[in-house]
Design a protein around this motif. Structure first.
Motif, short mmCIF file in Angstrom:
data_model
loop_
_atom_site.label_atom_id
_atom_site.label_comp_id
_atom_site.label_asym_id
_atom_site.label_seq_id
_atom_site.Cartn_x
_atom_site.Cartn_y
_atom_site.Cartn_z
N SER A 59 0.67 -1.34 0.01
CA SER A 59 0.05 0.11 0.04
C SER A 59 0.89 1.29 -0.03
O SER A 59 1.51 1.59 1.00
N PRO A 61 -0.30 4.42 0.29
CA PRO A 61 -0.79 5.24 1.38
C PRO A 61 -0.06 4.89 2.75
O PRO A 61 0.35 5.62 3.71
N ALA A 62 -0.02 3.43 2.81
CA ALA A 62 0.68 3.00 4.25
C ALA A 62 2.13 3.24 4.19
O ALA A 62 2.60 3.60 5.13
N SER A 87 -2.23 5.76 10.93
CA SER A 87 -2.61 5.92 9.39
C SER A 87 -1.99 4.78 8.57
O SER A 87 -2.89 4.15 7.78
N ALA A 91 -4.36 1.74 6.51
CA ALA A 91 -4.10 1.33 5.21
C ALA A 91 -3.73 0.15 4.97
O ALA A 91 -4.06 -0.35 3.73
#
Length: 182
Positions: A59, A61-62, A87, A91
């Protein structure tokens, strides 16, 4: 693919990256190049993060949240780091290293319930980590469960293999500070 990172005022590259692969694997190669370049800090040199992004999470975003969290963590902003690590795991709920650093940041914030939860989750996904990172998670778990001899043994095992791993020195220092030593 070869890439170079230049600062805004110099003609010489301050970092280089290289990766091999086939056209069908362009996503992985781009992530590898990006990882190599973002893990370089021109003001501080190499961060020691030789881990591959694809080995950490699939991911983006991760990964972005994790990298930002690491910046905050290393700068001593543990509350901000914890928020960013949360966060990252939102994700990617299997992001073991993000759980591990969430536990460490929570420790510095005095949030021991979150620390225990995050350590347990890191352990659930431990098979996604490199051998040294698995040892780091096991070290932290031993420390949390009041097993100083095991935590020290594991810290020393990491340091035999990677003498420059600051997190292992930190864990050893925590064990010695809180439990004493020879």
């Amino acid at each position: 693919i070869d890439a170079a990172l230049y600062d805004s005022v110099g003609g010489q590259p301050v970092g280089r990256a290289s990766v091999n692969g086939v056209a069908d694997d362009i996503g992985r190669m781009a992530a590898e190049i990006a990882w190599q370049l973002v893990s370089y800090r021109p003001t501080r040199g190499k961060t020691g993060w030789e881990r591959s992004p694809s080995a950490l999470t699939q991911s983006m975003p991760a990964l972005r949240a994790f990298l930002s969290g690491m910046e905050e963590y290393h700068d001593g902003h543990f509350a901000q780091a914890a928020t960013l690590f949360r966060s990252a795991i939102d994700a990617d709920t299997t992001f073991a290293l993000a759980y591990h650093y969430l536990a460490r940041a929570a420790n510095w914030n005095g949030d021991y319930g979150l620390e225990l939860f995050a350590t347990q989750r890191a352990f659930v996904h431990i098979d996604r980590l490199s051998h040294l990172d698995q040892l780091m998670v096991r070290t932290w778990q031993a420390y949390l469960h009041g097993e100083p001899e095991e935590a020290e043994r594991l810290s020393r095992l990491i340091l035999i293999n990677e003498p420059g791993m600051g997190d292992a020195w930190f864990a050893l220092g925590e064990v010695r500070f809180h439990f004493g030593g020879p």
